[in-house]
Design an enzyme around this catalytic site. Structure first.
Site, short mmCIF file in Angstrom:
data_model
loop_
_atom_site.label_atom_id
_atom_site.label_comp_id
_atom_site.label_asym_id
_atom_site.label_seq_id
_atom_site.Cartn_x
_atom_site.Cartn_y
_atom_site.Cartn_z
N LYS A 194 0.74 -1.23 -0.09
CA LYS A 194 -0.10 0.01 0.01
C LYS A 194 0.71 1.28 0.20
O LYS A 194 2.33 0.98 0.35
CB LYS A 194 -0.96 -0.17 1.16
CG LYS A 194 -1.65 -1.37 1.38
CD LYS A 194 -2.88 -1.34 0.52
CE LYS A 194 -3.26 -2.82 0.48
NZ LYS A 194 -4.93 -3.05 0.42
C1 LIG Z 1 -5.50 -4.35 1.04
C2 LIG Z 1 -6.99 -4.42 0.91
C3 LIG Z 1 -7.92 -4.58 1.81
C4 LIG Z 1 -7.03 -5.11 3.22
O1 LIG Z 1 -6.04 -6.12 3.08
P1 LIG Z 1 -5.24 -6.51 4.30
O2 LIG Z 1 -4.22 -7.38 3.58
O3 LIG Z 1 -5.98 -7.37 5.23
O4 LIG Z 1 -4.76 -5.46 5.24
C5 LIG Z 1 -8.97 -4.62 1.81
N1 LIG Z 1 -9.68 -4.17 0.76
C6 LIG Z 1 -8.91 -3.80 -0.37
C7 LIG Z 1 -9.76 -3.22 -1.68
C8 LIG Z 1 -7.51 -3.89 -0.25
O5 LIG Z 1 -6.84 -3.53 -1.39
#
Ligand SMILES: *Cc1c(COP(=O)(O)O)cnc(C)c1O
Length: 385
Positions: A194
């Site tokens: 992210k």
């Molecule tokens: C990254 C993401 C999440 C959460 O991901 P985690 O790996 O649990 O932190 C949830 N929804 C979307 C659309 C994502 O891109």
């Protein structure tokens, strides 16, 4: 290791990674400082990180969690959404945004997307709302906020909660309004790919103080509002964010504007080089997206291009790429459980069949973008598009 093993390893090593976190000496020092203290969980870094996120986003409350997924689940649990309830969401997303509904025994009701923003299409929602519907769960896809002013209007009309999956959109704005604000609750995620990272981790934000208190309890084993250690007033979970992660998040948050600017620069380099390449459609930013915090750089390919073959060819050049996303309703588990079939959500499926995420990260160099674009354009010459 054998010589063959070494060769395969070398070939598997990308020249350009798909994604890479941006970690500075300050980030490292912040984590080391925690390790040198005696408090590795529920300490001052978590409180400081939560306060800093709340201030930065412009919300009353922020609750650190150990993943974006657990944050989404905690929101639904706190709202007591459960069996017999429907939650309207998008099939064009990472699987977590629908799975969190299933964790609660509720039913995801998918609605197709707007082809411009790739987010939930508000115009298709009214037809799916029934007395069972409890919430809308839009996703800010690839960093671009969903049409939240329209979604809020629908939610108000039908008395629904809005849980914004802003996991890909920290720092983005729509019509001047930061992603994560003006909704019942929103979730940001900080997995290493992210915009900013805590390792694993995420944060829930809300302006509803009562709901925020319940979420805080849900993520901490259902403890009472005073956090009394052995008094559990509801079914809770251990979704706590540890101090090392919170310290890293706090350090990264201080650079968020620089990170967003660097990623916008990388996106602009890509757009410059790919805009006129036949067979490639570069991502578009809606006029309403007044600030774009780029999560990934996803192009769309002409349908005549064999994407799987192109991906294999690029992998041969040690350029990793990904088809983002595979529609959730077509994932094997969802097909088996709910009987979804190809054709159920045509816009999602058409776009999902065309997408290709290219290597993209904060510290990506212009030469790396050059290399990817040159190889991609070269490979595309074989297609008459
Ligand atoms: C990254 C993401 C999440 C959460 O991901 P985690 O790996 O649990 O932190 C949830 N929804 C979307 C659309 C994502 O891109």
């Amino acid at each position: 290791m054998t010589a063959l093993g070494r060769t395969i390893n070398l070939l598997a090593t990308p020249v350009v990674p798909l994604s890479r976190p941006s970690i500075t000496d300050d980030d490292i020092a912040a984590v080391v400082e925690v390790l040198q203290s005696s408090t590795l969980s529920l300490g001052p870094k978590l409180a400081a990180f939560e306060a800093a996120v709340a201030r930065r986003i412009g919300v009353d409350a922020a609750i650190g969690v150990n993943s974006g997924t657990s944050g989404l689940h905690a929101c639904l649990a706190a709202l007591e959404i459960g069996p017999g309830d429907d939650v309207v969401t998008t099939p064009f997303s990472f699987i977590a945004s629908a799975n969190c509904i299933l964790y609660q025994g509720a039913t995801p009701v998918f609605v197709d997307i707007d082809p411009e923003t790739l987010c939930l299409d508000p115009n298709r929602i009214d037809a799916t709302v029934t007395s069972r519907t409890r919430a809308l769960l839009p996703v800010d896809v690839f960093g671009q906020p969903a049409n939240l002013e329209a979604l809020r209007a629908i939610a108000n009309r039908h008395d629904l909660a809005v849980i914004e999956d802003a996991c890909e959109a920290v720092g983005s704005e729509r019509l001047g309004q930061p992603a994560g604000t003006g909704v019942t609750a929103a979730v940001f995620a900080f997995y290493p790919n992210k915009q900013m990272t805590t390792g694993e981790g995420g944060i829930v934000v809300s302006d509803d103080g009562g709901l925020a208190n319940v979420i805080r309890s849900v993520v901490n084993q259902g403890r009472d509002d005073n956090g009394t250690w052995m008094n559990h007033v509801r079914l809770g979970f251990n979704y706590r964010l540890d101090e090392m992660s919170a310290a890293l998040g706090l350090s990264q948050l201080q650079r968020l504007d620089a990170i967003i600017a660097a990623r916008a620069r990388v996106a602009a380099w890509y757009a410059e080089r790919l805009r006129d390449v036949p067979g490639v459609v570069v991502p578009t930013i809606a006029a309403e997206t007044t600030r774009m915090s780029w999560f990934v750089y996803v192009i769309q390919l002409d349908p005549r291009i064999d994407r799987a073959r192109l991906m294999a060819e690029l992998a041969g050049e040690r350029i990793p790429t990904r088809p983002y996303f595979v529609p959730i309703h077509l994932q094997p588990y969802y097909r088996q459980r709910f009987g979804y079939r190809p054709g159920d959500f045509p816009v999602t499926e058409r776009i999902a069949a065309a997408t290709l995420a290219l290597p993209f990260f904060t510290d990506m160099a212009e030469e790396q973008v050059d290399y990817v674009c040159e190889r991609l354009a070269g490979r595309l010459k074989q297609y008459q598009v």
